[in-house]
Enzyme design. Structure first.
Site, short mmCIF file in Angstrom:
data_model
loop_
_atom_site.label_atom_id
_atom_site.label_comp_id
_atom_site.label_asym_id
_atom_site.label_seq_id
_atom_site.Cartn_x
_atom_site.Cartn_y
_atom_site.Cartn_z
N ASP A 263 0.87 -1.17 0.00
CA ASP A 263 0.00 0.00 0.00
C ASP A 263 0.91 1.23 0.00
O ASP A 263 2.10 1.15 0.35
CB ASP A 263 -0.96 0.01 1.19
CG ASP A 263 -2.15 0.95 0.93
OD1 ASP A 263 -2.07 1.76 -0.01
OD2 ASP A 263 -3.15 0.88 1.68
C1 BGC Z 1 -4.95 3.40 -0.05
C2 BGC Z 1 -5.04 2.38 -1.16
C3 BGC Z 1 -4.89 3.07 -2.49
C4 BGC Z 1 -3.56 3.78 -2.51
C5 BGC Z 1 -3.28 4.51 -3.80
C6 BGC Z 1 -3.73 4.28 -0.17
O1 BGC Z 1 -3.84 5.38 0.68
O2 BGC Z 1 -4.97 2.75 1.19
O3 BGC Z 1 -6.25 1.69 -1.08
O4 BGC Z 1 -5.00 2.13 -3.52
O5 BGC Z 1 -3.55 4.76 -1.48
O6 BGC Z 1 -4.09 5.61 -3.94
#
Ligand code: BGC
Length: 741
Positions: A263
């Site tokens: 993530d």
């Molecule tokens: C989120 C993810 C997301 C990623 C990219 C993170 O803050 O938890 O679910 O895909 O950002 O935007």
């Protein structure tokens, strides 16, 4: 120049073209594993390291020297995120990236229809493909443990079987477009507060019976090509590089051959990232949403520090090659697959899919005295901010720049044109902002009137209408269903409860349309005529809501999570520390123990013997269904055998409709505590008035098993079981007894 000279040159050219056979990795006909090995053998050490981490917010580099393209990711999971700047979260202000906003995943789960999940996956996969994205960051399948979790709207409810059944076709639909799904957030990411510093402590039964099955199905049945590690910790290790969850379970036990993506900002340590299964690092030095150092990509944990570890002889290259193979494999499945379709974007077909999915996922919770559908109405009062507020902007990383969004008010107006006058009053002011990362709704929702003035206006139009539709709920602003924050309470915000009570006092024909991705408390439920749970529905929100209100669509959604009366009915809130955990004395880590274990959602309510506000699996229709007597082909089952149960279901009303018939299993006597019942199968049938269909369920050992910590495996104990057939978890229509020999 004579002819023979010309033909000599032509012959040489042909020879040059044919003799230089393409490298295997460039040959689309060669088997993927051969292409992977061939590409790997041509890459330098530095090139291998380069493809394991980001080069911008959403892309990783390819191998320019070899013609291996960049890899582009996108959020996910309800539409294709607008382009952002290379190194900032702000949108890049492209004019070609306004997408179809599909309904949130809670709505998809509420359809209880795997065919609809395939339709959804294919449509969003086509959009991703057209926008030249290789990895779609979604879907999410974290179990709804608490209704306060700000991200539940991105997930598929509280039940592992339902989430597993719905995620598999979503994945297949996306991936048939040559776009990888990235199933998230693996695993145990069940609330947003302190999401980077929560260490989850959960017993093995809950892990394997509740929190992992949907991920396992995504890997083994859906064949997802990537998976996203979550922000939280488990067993004191961040999950993006977690020995037990990633190496032992995901890659070991489940045989996952795809890519583990971090993530954004979820990687914390080079040695752990190398050793514990992380393959592709994104978003380091950010909190995943806003702050972050610029152009730090060479300093990523899997960048220069990785090269240094290899140079120092501190890690082997076999581990490196395993990661590179996985990334290459994903590339040959996606951007190096020359046979993938071209996709399509913001098309009328996708609008139709969005409307269909939304209409099928709306849940009619209550409908007294046929308050709905709206027939023979001349004057309809629509009240509430959510009747006009755009909901596709906001909520965190799933925020979208939609090509258009139909509001409930506009949807209803166009549906009732010529039949009824529609009048509107705001009723309350909630969140008047409308901006996320530079995407603006363009709506001016500012309103300086006092609550008393707004209420008075609403009551005035309600008194003079022959139907009143209140459209309220939450709205994806911080603390109201939004990433990086949880809700503060189960109650509706902005004085909505008081307003609904006041409206109920002046009209018997009050319909409440609740827009949210989570259960909300409804202390007024007994006083209103009808209640629709309408989720966040995307581009076609207003049309889909109007379809159900007017009866153009007969509702057939069922709740994918329990609507509790209060947090006292939620296991995650059993003690003061069971929801957000306890901070360690000298460390910014919150140990969060899940004392409710496997008793999540209806499993908790059942055990307590309580009645929720609305039970898991509940949802009404404009028609009625009669369940006949079930028959079983045997009353005894061997360990490797099965029992087939058939139940006739009849549409006993006057309009066509669909019913989700649910099968729950009760283990009568077990060596370990088990839930009173658990969902093990379901089937959605569409029936014309008067029509009967036989619904068939096949029960095998899997449906009877629980996780034995001793055997470290799923086991089914011989003995007596009950098969319960019902219209919801609290509306069991018949029972079949049988025995596992
Ligand atoms: C989120 C993810 C997301 C990623 C990219 C993170 O803050 O938890 O679910 O895909 O950002 O935007």
């Amino acid at each position: 120049m004579n002819n023979s000279f010309l033909s000599m040159i032509a012959g040489a050219a042909v020879l040059m073209l044919t003799s230089a056979a393409p490298a295997t990795y460039l040959d689309p006909q060669a088997p993927i594993e051969e292409r992977v090995e061939d590409a790997l053998s041509r890459m330098t050490l530095q090139e291998k390291i380069n493809i394991l981490h980001a080069q911008s917010k959403f892309s990783s580099p390819g191998v320019p020297r070899l013609g291996i393209p960049e890899l582009w990711t996108t959020d996910g999971p309800h539409g294709i995120r607008p382009e952002v700047m290379w190194d900032q979260w702000e949108q890049a202000e492209w004019t070609s990236d306004s997408c179809t906003a599909f309904p949130a995943l809670t709505c998809l789960a509420a359809t209880w229809n795997p065919d609809v999940a395939l339709e959804y996956g294919n449509a969003i996969g086509e959009e991703a493909r057209y926008r030249k994205k290789d990895i779609l960051l979604g879907p999410g399948v974290n179990i709804c443990r608490t209704p306060l979790n700000g991200r539940n709207f991105e997930y598929m409810g509280e039940d592992p079987l339902l989430a597993a059944r719905m995620v598999v076709p979503y994945i297949k639909g996306v991936q048939q477009n040559g776009v990888a799904t990235c199933v998230k957030h693996f695993a145990l990411n069940n609330h947003e507060i302190n999401r980077h510093t929560t260490n989850v402590i959960v017993d093995d039964r809950a892990l394997h019976e509740i929190y992992l099955p949907a991920f396992k199905a995504a890997v083994q049945q859906g064949g997802t090509w990537s998976i996203m590690g979550s922000y939280n910790l488990y067993r004191d290790q961040h999950v993006c590089h977690n020995q037990y969850l990633i190496n032992d379970i995901l890659k070991g036990d489940w045989g996952f051959d795809g890519v583990v993506v971090s993530d954004w900002g979820g990687t914390h340590d080079t040695d752990q990232a190398i050793a514990n299964g992380l393959d592709l690092e994104f978003g380091t030095w950010t909190d995943g949403l806003s702050n972050g150092a610029s152009n730090a990509y060479d300093n990523y944990y899997l960048a220069a520090p990785y090269a240094a570890r290899i140079a120092e002889g501190k890690t082997d290259t076999a581990t490196l090659d395993d990661k590179v193979r996985r990334v290459l494999r994903l590339m040959f499945r996606t951007n190096m697959n020359l046979n993938r379709p071209f996709g399509s974007f913001a098309s009328p077909e996708h609008s139709a899919a969005a409307r269909h999915i939304a209409g099928e996922g709306i849940v009619m919770l209550k409908n007294d005295k046929a308050t709905l559908p709206l027939i023979n109405v001349r004057k309809v009062a629509v009240i509430g901010e959510n009747a006009i507020k755009m909901m596709t902007v906001g909520g965190g990383s799933s925020s979208l720049k939609a090509r258009y969004e139909t509001s409930p008010l506009d949807g209803l107006r166009s549906a009732l044109t010529g039949n009824a006058e529609v009048i509107y009053a705001r009723g309350y002011v909630g969140d008047a902002s409308g901006e996320y990362n530079g995407v603006v709704t363009g709506q001016d929702l500012s309103d300086n009137r006092s609550a008393a003035e707004l209420t008075a206006e609403a009551l005035e139009i309600a008194r003079n209408a022959d139907a009143v539709i209140f459209v309220g709920g939450l709205n994806k602003s911080a603390g109201q269903d939004c990433e990086d924050s949880d809700r503060q309470a189960l109650e509706l915000p902005y004085g909505q409860n008081e307003l609904i009570e006041a409206l109920a006092a002046v009209t018997p024909r009050l319909v409440v349309v609740n827009i949210s991705g989570n259960p909300v408390a409804m202390p007024w439920a007994d006083k209103v005529g009808a209640i629709l749970q309408a989720w966040y529905l995307g581009s076609e929100a207003g049309n889909a809501i109007a379809d159900v209100l007017t009866g153009a669509v007969n509702p057939s959604g069922k709740l994918p999570m329990t609507f509790p009366r209060s947090l006292a009915q939620v296991g995650a809130h059993a003690s003061s520390e069971s929801y957000l955990g306890k901070k360690r004395d000298n460390e910014e880590i919150f140990d969060c123990e899940y004392p409710e274990s496997i008793f999540v959602g209806y499993r908790w309510i059942d055990r307590a013997g309580e009645k929720p506000l609305f039970p898991f699996g509940h949802g009404l229709s404009y028609t009625t269904f009669a369940y006949g007597k079930p028959t079983a082909d045997s009353s005894k089952m061997t360990a490797d055998g099965k029992i087939i149960i058939t139940v006739p279901v009849t549409n006993t009303g006057k309009v066509a409709g669909s019913e989700v018939v649910q099968l729950y299993i009760t283990d009568v006597k077990s060596s370990l505590p088990r839930p009173v019942k658990e969902l093990k199968d379901f089937s959605k049938v569409n029936l014309a008035p008067g029509e009967t269909a036989d619904v068939t369920f096949t029960i095998d050992k899997d449906a009877l098993s629980f996780y034995s910590p001793e055997a470290q495996a799923m086991v089914a104990e011989p003995g007596k079981f009950k098969a319960l057939i019902g219209a919801s978890s609290a509306d069991i229509r018949s029972t079949v007894n049988f025995e596992l020999l």
